[in-house]
Scaffold this active site. Structure first.
Site, PDB file in Angstrom:
ATOM      1  N   PRO A 134      76.666  16.653  80.126  1.00 48.58           N
ATOM      2  CA  PRO A 134      77.253  15.355  80.490  1.00 48.58           C
ATOM      3  C   PRO A 134      77.184  14.986  81.973  1.00 48.58           C
ATOM      4  CG  PRO A 134      78.979  16.959  80.164  1.00 48.58           C
ATOM      5  CD  PRO A 134      77.688  17.642  79.802  1.00 48.58           C
ATOM      6  N   CYS A 135      75.987  14.690  82.426  1.00 49.08           N
ATOM      7  CA  CYS A 135      75.808  14.295  83.825  1.00 49.08           C
ATOM      8  C   CYS A 135      76.448  12.938  84.119  1.00 49.08           C
ATOM      9  CB  CYS A 135      74.336  14.321  84.218  1.00 49.08           C
ATOM     10  SG  CYS A 135      73.237  13.455  83.102  1.00 49.08           S
ATOM     11  N   HIS A 136      76.737  12.170  83.079  1.00 49.11           N
ATOM     12  CA  HIS A 136      77.403  10.876  83.295  1.00 49.11           C
ATOM     13  C   HIS A 136      78.829  11.057  83.807  1.00 49.11           C
ATOM     14  CE1 HIS A 136      78.458  12.030  79.166  1.00 49.11           C
ATOM     15  NE2 HIS A 136      79.567  11.341  79.351  1.00 49.11           N
TER      16      HIS A 136
END
Length: 163
Positions: A134-136
């Protein structure tokens, strides 16, 4: 040459390509990006791309469940590889709980490289499996939404989904 089986997922107003290997999920594309994004990645990592809806289906279902709010995490096997630094960053991203965010500086601290904030950003940008790693969930120090391979609009949408 390694084979990547792919298909396009259309769900919740989003359209993205998903690629899997025999070992697990290898690529999740940007919302609205055409096949060229997948092809460019495939050339860079030197794989053969083969369309295969049946093989991709269980992964597509897991991602669709996340995008529709039916699930908060992923139990999909992954087949991603990077440098030791990238992998450390990706592990730190995977540890960010659903609905929470961290800054690039906090990720750099977590991996024991507090001066490597820009390198952390570069490693995040190299993440091949958007949402699943989850780089967001990484934002600027000032709380602002910053760059995202899938585009800022996609990042904002994912953060709203998790809010």
């Amino acid at each position: 040459m390694k084979q990547i089986f792919y298909d396009r997922l259309d769900v919740a107003g989003m359209a993205l390509y998903i690629g899997i290997s025999e070992r697990g999920l290898a690529f999740v594309g940007s919302d609205g990006a055409d096949i060229a994004e997948l092809e460019k990645w495939g050339e860079r990592v030197r794989v053969d791309l083969i369309v295969d809806e049946t093989r991709v289906k269980p992964y597509a279902e897991g991602i669709a469940a996340y995008l529709t709010g039916a699930r908060r995490d992923f139990d999909l096997p992954l087949d991603i590889a990077g440098t030791p630094f990238q992998e450390a960053v990706w592990q730190a991203l995977a540890a960010i709980p659903y609905g929470e965010t961290r800054t690039y500086s906090e990720i750099a601290q977590e991996i024991g490289k507090p001066q490597a904030v820009r390198a952390v950003g570069t490693a995040i940008g190299a993440n091949p499996v958007l949402m699943v790693v989850p780089c967001h969930r990484v934002i600027g120090k000032n709380g602002k939404i910053t760059g995202y391979r899938g585009g800022v609009a996609m990042k904002e949408r994912l953060l709203r989904l998790e809010a």
